[in-house]
Design an enzyme around this catalytic site. Structure first.
Site, PDB file in Angstrom:
ATOM      1  N   LYS A  22      11.221   3.464   2.111  1.00  0.00           N
ATOM      2  CA  LYS A  22      10.157   3.440   1.108  1.00  0.00           C
ATOM      3  C   LYS A  22       8.936   4.200   1.596  1.00  0.00           C
ATOM      4  CE  LYS A  22       6.620   0.097  -0.320  1.00  0.00           C
ATOM      5  NZ  LYS A  22       5.612   0.293   0.724  1.00  0.00           N
ATOM      6  N   ASN A  23       8.476   3.888   2.807  1.00  0.00           N
ATOM      7  CA  ASN A  23       7.204   4.455   3.254  1.00  0.00           C
ATOM      8  C   ASN A  23       7.289   5.943   3.582  1.00  0.00           C
ATOM      9  OD1 ASN A  23       5.938   2.063   2.797  1.00  0.00           O
ATOM     10  ND2 ASN A  23       5.852   1.420   4.950  1.00  0.00           N
ATOM     11  N   CYS A 117      -0.219  -4.278  -1.987  1.00  0.00           N
ATOM     12  CA  CYS A 117      -0.231  -5.683  -1.581  1.00  0.00           C
ATOM     13  C   CYS A 117      -1.599  -6.076  -1.046  1.00  0.00           C
ATOM     14  CB  CYS A 117       0.837  -5.919  -0.518  1.00  0.00           C
ATOM     15  SG  CYS A 117       2.508  -5.780  -1.159  1.00  0.00           S
ATOM     16  N   ARG A 122      -8.588  -3.196   3.097  1.00  0.00           N
ATOM     17  CA  ARG A 122      -7.800  -1.972   3.340  1.00  0.00           C
ATOM     18  C   ARG A 122      -8.729  -0.767   3.168  1.00  0.00           C
ATOM     19  NH1 ARG A 122      -1.592  -2.835   1.258  1.00  0.00           N
ATOM     20  NH2 ARG A 122      -1.259  -1.305   2.892  1.00  0.00           N
ATOM     21  N   ASP A 306       5.144  -5.200   9.117  1.00  0.00           N
ATOM     22  CA  ASP A 306       5.958  -5.342   7.902  1.00  0.00           C
ATOM     23  C   ASP A 306       7.231  -6.162   8.136  1.00  0.00           C
ATOM     24  OD1 ASP A 306       4.054  -3.952   6.578  1.00  0.00           O
ATOM     25  OD2 ASP A 306       5.245  -2.169   6.179  1.00  0.00           O
ATOM     26  N   ARG A 398       8.995  -3.773  -5.423  1.00  0.00           N
ATOM     27  CA  ARG A 398       8.239  -2.600  -4.972  1.00  0.00           C
ATOM     28  C   ARG A 398       8.932  -1.870  -3.827  1.00  0.00           C
ATOM     29  NH1 ARG A 398       1.996  -4.516  -4.245  1.00  0.00           N
ATOM     30  NH2 ARG A 398       1.467  -4.211  -6.421  1.00  0.00           N
TER      31      ARG A 398
HETATM   32  C1  UD1 Z   1       1.032   1.505   6.010  1.00  0.00           C
HETATM   33  C2  UD1 Z   1       2.255   0.934   5.332  1.00  0.00           C
HETATM   34  C3  UD1 Z   1       2.216  -0.582   5.348  1.00  0.00           C
HETATM   35  C4  UD1 Z   1       2.065  -1.103   6.787  1.00  0.00           C
HETATM   36  C5  UD1 Z   1       0.893  -0.406   7.470  1.00  0.00           C
HETATM   37  C6  UD1 Z   1       0.823  -0.739   8.952  1.00  0.00           C
HETATM   38  C7  UD1 Z   1       2.729   2.637   3.689  1.00  0.00           C
HETATM   39  C8  UD1 Z   1       2.724   3.018   2.248  1.00  0.00           C
HETATM   40  N1  UD1 Z   1       2.255   1.420   3.962  1.00  0.00           N
HETATM   41  O1  UD1 Z   1      -0.099   1.046   5.273  1.00  0.00           O
HETATM   42  O2  UD1 Z   1       3.436  -1.064   4.795  1.00  0.00           O
HETATM   43  O3  UD1 Z   1       1.818  -2.491   6.766  1.00  0.00           O
HETATM   44  O4  UD1 Z   1       1.004   1.023   7.359  1.00  0.00           O
HETATM   45  O5  UD1 Z   1       2.008  -0.396   9.583  1.00  0.00           O
HETATM   46  O6  UD1 Z   1       3.202   3.372   4.538  1.00  0.00           O
HETATM   47  N2  UD1 Z   1      -7.716   1.183   8.558  1.00  0.00           N
HETATM   48  C9  UD1 Z   1      -9.079   1.437   8.652  1.00  0.00           C
HETATM   49  N3  UD1 Z   1      -9.567   2.545   8.019  1.00  0.00           N
HETATM   50  C10 UD1 Z   1      -8.771   3.412   7.324  1.00  0.00           C
HETATM   51  C11 UD1 Z   1      -7.394   3.141   7.236  1.00  0.00           C
HETATM   52  C12 UD1 Z   1      -6.882   2.019   7.865  1.00  0.00           C
HETATM   53  O7  UD1 Z   1      -9.819   0.684   9.274  1.00  0.00           O
HETATM   54  O8  UD1 Z   1      -9.282   4.394   6.789  1.00  0.00           O
HETATM   55  C13 UD1 Z   1      -7.154  -0.002   9.236  1.00  0.00           C
HETATM   56  C14 UD1 Z   1      -6.533  -0.998   8.266  1.00  0.00           C
HETATM   57  O9  UD1 Z   1      -7.494  -1.900   7.759  1.00  0.00           O
HETATM   58  C15 UD1 Z   1      -5.486  -1.678   9.135  1.00  0.00           C
HETATM   59  C16 UD1 Z   1      -5.060  -0.566  10.105  1.00  0.00           C
HETATM   60  O10 UD1 Z   1      -6.073   0.427  10.046  1.00  0.00           O
HETATM   61  O11 UD1 Z   1      -6.090  -2.712   9.882  1.00  0.00           O
HETATM   62  C17 UD1 Z   1      -3.741   0.063   9.782  1.00  0.00           C
HETATM   63  O12 UD1 Z   1      -3.748   0.524   8.444  1.00  0.00           O
HETATM   64  P1  UD1 Z   1      -2.848   1.754   7.972  1.00  0.00           P
HETATM   65  O13 UD1 Z   1      -1.919   2.143   9.076  1.00  0.00           O
HETATM   66  O14 UD1 Z   1      -3.731   2.797   7.392  1.00  0.00           O
HETATM   67  O15 UD1 Z   1      -1.995   1.085   6.808  1.00  0.00           O
HETATM   68  P2  UD1 Z   1      -1.502   1.747   5.465  1.00  0.00           P
HETATM   69  O16 UD1 Z   1      -1.289   3.216   5.651  1.00  0.00           O
HETATM   70  O17 UD1 Z   1      -2.354   1.301   4.328  1.00  0.00           O
END
Ligand code: UD1
Length: 419
Positions: A22-23, A117, A122, A306, A398
């Site tokens: 998915k990701n 989710c 986020r 996850d 999803r």
């Molecule tokens: C992706 C995955 C999700 C998984 C997560 C962590 C997808 C579509 N989703 O989510 O399933 O749980 O990686 O493996 O691939 N953060 C910041 N600032 C930012 C971005 C992130 O502080 O600009 C923080 C977030 O709050 C979190 C951490 O970084 O604590 C990791 O987030 P991130 O790796 O960006 O998660 P997603 O890409 O949203």
């Protein structure tokens, strides 16, 4: 309203085949915007996040031809709009990739803020940092992010936190930029490598994906045609591995890359299950009550957040008290209350939870609170005595294709019911 109804208690046995990740798919589809041509992508899972992503792509002019259940032909020659509407983007998290891809191709993107989710805060500050470093001017208003650039120029980007989303958005923006971009402290997840493999196959010049330093030499344009097959889903594979542990079953998981599952495999062995690693398949055989174990979720190659709720189910019935420290998301323990309704003894305090193992779980009506929590509750229902009804299954849809069909093939008494 649909729900999943499960009659426990079943020891899962047999073989399951894993679908495309998915990701990875959810990043590769927006990445096709960077191609002024036609490409064919195979091994795309049939899940609702993909459907919404395709709907948005079609709204901005991309033509999508479904060649078969898991194969799409995508024609991105004619991008007619740089706007992705909030009513669609708010339905899934990875809609933020449209921003990087549209910016990369058209130097302009107006994209509704992402949904997905509810796992706690986020933020997108690191995505914005990447857009700005490459020449984007960012404005956020009315629930939309608008980024414009006169010119995209490669640059050095240091991510303050390891973020999958920000790493991918930086890559999407940099592929067609002038000059060299380096992303330091990049995420290393298999889906980042898969996106880089796809883009490189289409003519991009990305090296270092899978390490914490990714270097992108911008190219003028990508190839006009190509084919690609999405990597197998590491999280779906891990879900079935943990289902074998939680139900004291014996499952062979086919079409997975076992290297991607090392952190999970190590913990499952610690729990006392036998694991046979065939490279592209893995067998988990659990013949006794699992041992207690402690985990801390971390970015790849650490234990994936996850798979945390699915691991929580195995811990709920383990011998002794296990501890989970969640280091990625603030609100990943919402499933704990649901498992406690089934007789589990779990106490969550902030980002730490204590799982005092019980002899058995007992079926109950429970509510999925997010995608992975939903999968965990399905596993709990199969392991529990009596009947479990899992509600809010749109979360599960999803990210899992035909979850009830796959578990039914392994012997679970499970069905989707329309109330
Ligand atoms: C992706 C995955 C999700 C998984 C997560 C962590 C997808 C579509 N989703 O989510 O399933 O749980 O990686 O493996 O691939 N953060 C910041 N600032 C930012 C971005 C992130 O502080 O600009 C923080 C977030 O709050 C979190 C951490 O970084 O604590 C990791 O987030 P991130 O790796 O960006 O998660 P997603 O890409 O949203």
């Amino acid at each position: 309203m649909e729900k999943i109804v499960i009659e426990g208690k079943t020891k899962l046995k047999g073989e399951v085949t894993i679908g495309g990740a998915k990701n990875a798919a959810i990043a590769i589809l927006p990445a096709t915007i960077l191609i002024n041509g036609i490409c064919t992508i195979d091994n795309i899972p049939e899940i609702s996040d993909i459907k919404i992503c395709c709907d948005i792509l079609e709204k901005i002019g991309v033509k999508i031809n479904r060649i078969s259940k898991h194969t799409l032909q995508i024609d991105s020659r004619n991008i007619t709009s740089v706007e992705a509407p909030l009513d669609l983007t708010s339905k899934f998290r990875a809609s933020y990739y449209l921003t990087g891809a549209l910016l990369g191709r058209c130097k302009h993107a107006t994209v509704g803020m992402p949904g997905g989710c509810k796992l706690g805060a986020r933020p997108m500050d690191q995505h914005i940092k990447a857009f700005e470093a490459l020449g984007g001017e960012v404005e956020i208003e009315q629930g939309r992010i608008e980024v414009k650039a006169k010119k995209l120029q490669g640059n050095a980007i240091y991510l303050d936190v390891v973020s999958v989303g920000a790493t991918i958005n930086a890559m999407l923006t940099a592929v067609l930029a002038d000059g060299v971009t380096t992303i330091e402290n990049a995420a290393k997840e298999p889906h980042i490598v898969d996106l880089a493999n796809f883009l490189n196959k289409m003519g991009a010049n990305i090296i270092g994906a899978g390490t914490d330093r990714i270097k992108i030499q911008g190219v003028k344009e990508l190839k006009k045609e190509g084919t690609y097959s999405v990597v197998p889903d590491q999280i779906e594979a891990g879900t079935f591995m943990l289902a074998a542990v939680a139900t004291k079953g014996d499952i062979t998981i086919r079409n997975c890359i076992t290297k991607h599952l090392e952190s999970v495999t190590a913990k499952i062995i610690e729990m006392g299950a036998e694991v046979e690693d065939f490279g592209d398949a893995i067998r988990v055989n659990c013949t006794k009550r699992p041992n207690k174990v402690n985990i801390k979720t971390l970015p790849y190659p650490g234990f994936p957040t996850d798979l945390q709720p699915q691991m929580g189910v195995a811990m709920a019935i383990a011998n002794g008290t296990s501890i989970i420290s969640e280091s990625i998301w603030d609100s990943r323990f919402q499933y704990v209350e649901e498992l406690n309704r089934m007789g589990a003894k779990i106490t969550a305090q902030g980002k730490v939870a204590f799982f005092q193992g019980v002899d058995k779980l007992i079926g109950a009506p429970v509510y999925a609170t997010d995608l992975r929590a939903g999968a965990a509750l399905v596993i709990a229902g199969i392991a529990a005595e009596g009947t479990t009804q899992v509600y809010n299954i749109e979360y599960i849809d999803r990210g899992y294709e035909d979850i009830e069909g796959k578990f039914a093939k392994l012997g679970a008494k499970i069905q989707r019911v329309n109330e």
